[in-house]
Design a protein around this motif. Structure first.
Motif, PDB file in Angstrom:
ATOM      1  N   ARG A 195      38.253  30.040  40.035  1.00 37.46           N
ATOM      2  CA  ARG A 195      39.052  30.641  41.108  1.00 37.46           C
ATOM      3  C   ARG A 195      39.227  32.132  40.819  1.00 37.46           C
ATOM      4  O   ARG A 195      39.641  32.523  39.726  1.00 37.46           O
ATOM      5  CB  ARG A 195      40.397  29.934  41.227  1.00 37.46           C
ATOM      6  CG  ARG A 195      40.222  28.448  41.550  1.00 37.46           C
ATOM      7  CD  ARG A 195      41.542  27.722  41.595  1.00 37.46           C
ATOM      8  NE  ARG A 195      42.247  27.971  42.849  1.00 37.46           N
ATOM      9  CZ  ARG A 195      43.468  27.543  43.108  1.00 37.46           C
ATOM     10  NH1 ARG A 195      44.148  26.866  42.191  1.00 37.46           N
ATOM     11  NH2 ARG A 195      44.032  27.779  44.278  1.00 37.46           N
ATOM     12  N   PRO A 196      38.917  32.992  41.787  1.00 39.34           N
ATOM     13  CA  PRO A 196      38.805  34.432  41.523  1.00 39.34           C
ATOM     14  C   PRO A 196      40.109  35.210  41.660  1.00 39.34           C
ATOM     15  O   PRO A 196      40.151  36.282  42.276  1.00 39.34           O
ATOM     16  CB  PRO A 196      37.790  34.866  42.585  1.00 39.34           C
ATOM     17  CG  PRO A 196      38.086  33.971  43.745  1.00 39.34           C
ATOM     18  CD  PRO A 196      38.472  32.645  43.151  1.00 39.34           C
ATOM     19  N   TYR A 197      41.174  34.703  41.049  1.00 36.59           N
ATOM     20  CA  TYR A 197      42.492  35.336  41.158  1.00 36.59           C
ATOM     21  C   TYR A 197      43.059  35.595  39.764  1.00 36.59           C
ATOM     22  O   TYR A 197      43.039  34.706  38.901  1.00 36.59           O
ATOM     23  CB  TYR A 197      43.460  34.431  41.932  1.00 36.59           C
ATOM     24  CG  TYR A 197      42.932  34.003  43.266  1.00 36.59           C
ATOM     25  CD1 TYR A 197      42.996  34.858  44.362  1.00 36.59           C
ATOM     26  CD2 TYR A 197      42.342  32.747  43.432  1.00 36.59           C
ATOM     27  CE1 TYR A 197      42.493  34.471  45.595  1.00 36.59           C
ATOM     28  CE2 TYR A 197      41.843  32.351  44.663  1.00 36.59           C
ATOM     29  CZ  TYR A 197      41.913  33.219  45.748  1.00 36.59           C
ATOM     30  OH  TYR A 197      41.407  32.842  46.965  1.00 36.59           O
ATOM     31  N   GLY A 198      43.608  36.776  39.579  1.00 33.25           N
ATOM     32  CA  GLY A 198      44.140  37.126  38.277  1.00 33.25           C
ATOM     33  C   GLY A 198      45.201  36.178  37.775  1.00 33.25           C
ATOM     34  O   GLY A 198      45.250  35.859  36.576  1.00 33.25           O
ATOM     35  N   SER A 199      46.063  35.681  38.665  1.00 30.17           N
ATOM     36  CA  SER A 199      47.166  34.824  38.236  1.00 30.17           C
ATOM     37  C   SER A 199      46.677  33.529  37.599  1.00 30.17           C
ATOM     38  O   SER A 199      47.350  32.960  36.736  1.00 30.17           O
ATOM     39  CB  SER A 199      48.086  34.502  39.416  1.00 30.17           C
ATOM     40  OG  SER A 199      47.363  33.854  40.449  1.00 30.17           O
ATOM     41  N   ILE A 200      45.503  33.060  38.016  1.00 30.75           N
ATOM     42  CA  ILE A 200      44.946  31.827  37.441  1.00 30.75           C
ATOM     43  C   ILE A 200      44.635  32.013  35.962  1.00 30.75           C
ATOM     44  O   ILE A 200      44.819  31.110  35.144  1.00 30.75           O
ATOM     45  CB  ILE A 200      43.672  31.412  38.200  1.00 30.75           C
ATOM     46  CG1 ILE A 200      44.007  31.054  39.656  1.00 30.75           C
ATOM     47  CG2 ILE A 200      42.950  30.263  37.501  1.00 30.75           C
ATOM     48  CD1 ILE A 200      44.879  29.836  39.809  1.00 30.75           C
ATOM     49  N   VAL A 237      39.453  39.017  42.811  1.00 35.77           N
ATOM     50  CA  VAL A 237      38.556  39.877  42.043  1.00 35.77           C
ATOM     51  C   VAL A 237      37.990  41.000  42.909  1.00 35.77           C
ATOM     52  O   VAL A 237      37.845  42.147  42.439  1.00 35.77           O
ATOM     53  CB  VAL A 237      37.433  39.053  41.379  1.00 35.77           C
ATOM     54  CG1 VAL A 237      36.556  38.344  42.401  1.00 35.77           C
ATOM     55  CG2 VAL A 237      36.587  39.914  40.452  1.00 35.77           C
ATOM     56  N   ALA A 238      37.679  40.721  44.171  1.00 40.46           N
ATOM     57  CA  ALA A 238      37.133  41.766  45.044  1.00 40.46           C
ATOM     58  C   ALA A 238      38.145  42.876  45.270  1.00 40.46           C
ATOM     59  O   ALA A 238      37.788  44.059  45.298  1.00 40.46           O
ATOM     60  CB  ALA A 238      36.697  41.159  46.374  1.00 40.46           C
ATOM     61  N   ALA A 239      39.421  42.521  45.422  1.00 43.02           N
ATOM     62  CA  ALA A 239      40.461  43.529  45.652  1.00 43.02           C
ATOM     63  C   ALA A 239      40.667  44.389  44.411  1.00 43.02           C
ATOM     64  O   ALA A 239      40.793  45.620  44.503  1.00 43.02           O
ATOM     65  CB  ALA A 239      41.769  42.848  46.045  1.00 43.02           C
ATOM     66  N   GLU A 240      40.708  43.770  43.242  1.00 44.71           N
ATOM     67  CA  GLU A 240      40.942  44.549  42.019  1.00 44.71           C
ATOM     68  C   GLU A 240      39.751  45.464  41.721  1.00 44.71           C
ATOM     69  O   GLU A 240      39.929  46.598  41.265  1.00 44.71           O
ATOM     70  CB  GLU A 240      41.263  43.626  40.852  1.00 44.71           C
ATOM     71  CG  GLU A 240      42.584  42.891  41.047  1.00 44.71           C
ATOM     72  CD  GLU A 240      43.214  42.385  39.759  1.00 44.71           C
ATOM     73  OE1 GLU A 240      42.846  42.844  38.669  1.00 44.71           O
ATOM     74  OE2 GLU A 240      44.106  41.509  39.859  1.00 44.71           O
ATOM     75  N   LEU A 241      38.530  44.993  41.984  1.00 49.56           N
ATOM     76  CA  LEU A 241      37.363  45.866  41.812  1.00 49.56           C
ATOM     77  C   LEU A 241      37.368  46.986  42.840  1.00 49.56           C
ATOM     78  O   LEU A 241      36.979  48.122  42.528  1.00 49.56           O
ATOM     79  CB  LEU A 241      36.077  45.047  41.929  1.00 49.56           C
ATOM     80  CG  LEU A 241      35.727  44.161  40.727  1.00 49.56           C
ATOM     81  CD1 LEU A 241      34.549  43.257  41.063  1.00 49.56           C
ATOM     82  CD2 LEU A 241      35.414  44.998  39.488  1.00 49.56           C
ATOM     83  N   GLU A 242      37.806  46.700  44.051  1.00 49.66           N
ATOM     84  CA  GLU A 242      37.883  47.743  45.076  1.00 49.66           C
ATOM     85  C   GLU A 242      38.908  48.809  44.684  1.00 49.66           C
ATOM     86  O   GLU A 242      38.684  50.012  44.892  1.00 49.66           O
ATOM     87  CB  GLU A 242      38.253  47.126  46.422  1.00 49.66           C
ATOM     88  CG  GLU A 242      38.268  48.096  47.589  1.00 49.66           C
ATOM     89  CD  GLU A 242      36.882  48.525  48.037  1.00 49.66           C
ATOM     90  OE1 GLU A 242      36.805  49.519  48.799  1.00 49.66           O
ATOM     91  OE2 GLU A 242      35.886  47.890  47.640  1.00 49.66           O
TER      92      GLU A 242
END
Length: 219
Positions: free
Chosen positions: A86-91, A129-134
């Motif tokens: 799952r591509p979310y930092g909180s996970i 992940v896409a938002a943090e890379l952006e």
């Protein structure tokens, strides 16, 4: 800045932006817009191993049926249940592997400090992940512009924001996340994307750590 430094800075920001794009649902426009040609051109300026990874990524996309990529994307990142990456930092940062944890709110606050507005049509959580890379792309881009303009105060602020993003957020969770993608992906494309992401984020974390200003001597 000399022209070579400017070219490297531009290539780093472009590569970050292209990596972010790859974490959206795979679509024919990836090939039609020559995403992987552009990624290879940027990666070739930054690092030979990144360039080799970008070439393999483009070849993997070209050699894979789009429907198979979509199935792998859905299985890895969305579920319907127990998605393995799952591509979310909180996970990856939280103790309970749940969404919308304290780290999610922290990265959202960091976005606000950096003047980064999540688009209204972005249907994901802010620690995707896409938002943090952006956001990382935006910081690199703005640092490049500040250096070009000789704005030392802005450079220092943007370097500090990158250190926080990489030291507290994506730089901490990219490694276990990309390891999970590599382990569970059924297509070469997502295995290559994971390896390329891990290497790029680690490289940026090293650059950010090296930008720490020297401590002032005690009086």
């Amino acid at each position: 800045m000399i022209e070579q430094d400017l070219e490297l800075q531009r290539a780093r920001e472009d590569l970050c932006r292209f990596l972010s794009a790859c974490y959206y649902q795979p679509v024919p426009e990836f090939a039609e817009d020559k995403l992987f040609d552009s990624m290879l051109a940027a990666a070739s300026v930054v690092d030979p191993e990144l360039a080799a990874g970008a070439r393999r990524l483009g070849d993997a996309f070209a050699g894979q049926d789009l429907q198979e990529l979509l199935i792998d994307y859905t299985r890895l990142f969305l579920g319907p249940v127990d998605a393995p990456a799952r591509p979310y930092g909180s996970i990856w940062l939280g103790t309970e592997s749940e969404l919308m944890q304290e780290s999610t709110m922290a990265v959202l606050e960091l976005y606000r400090e950096g003047g980064f507005d999540v688009a209204d049509d972005f249907r994901e959580l802010p620690d995707h992940v896409a938002a943090e890379l952006e956001f990382l792309y935006l910081l690199i881009f703005r640092e490049h512009r500040a250096r070009r303009d000789g704005d030392g105060a802005a450079v220092a602020m943007l370097e500090a924001l990158q250190r926080r993003l990489l030291g507290e957020h994506i730089g901490r969770w990219a490694k276990p996340f990309t390891a999970a993608v590599e382990r569970h992906a059924q297509t070469a494309f997502y295995r290559e994307l994971a390896g390329l992401t891990a290497r790029f984020v680690a490289m940026q974390a090293g650059i950010a750590a090296a930008s720490v200003p020297p401590a002032r001597p005690a009086n």
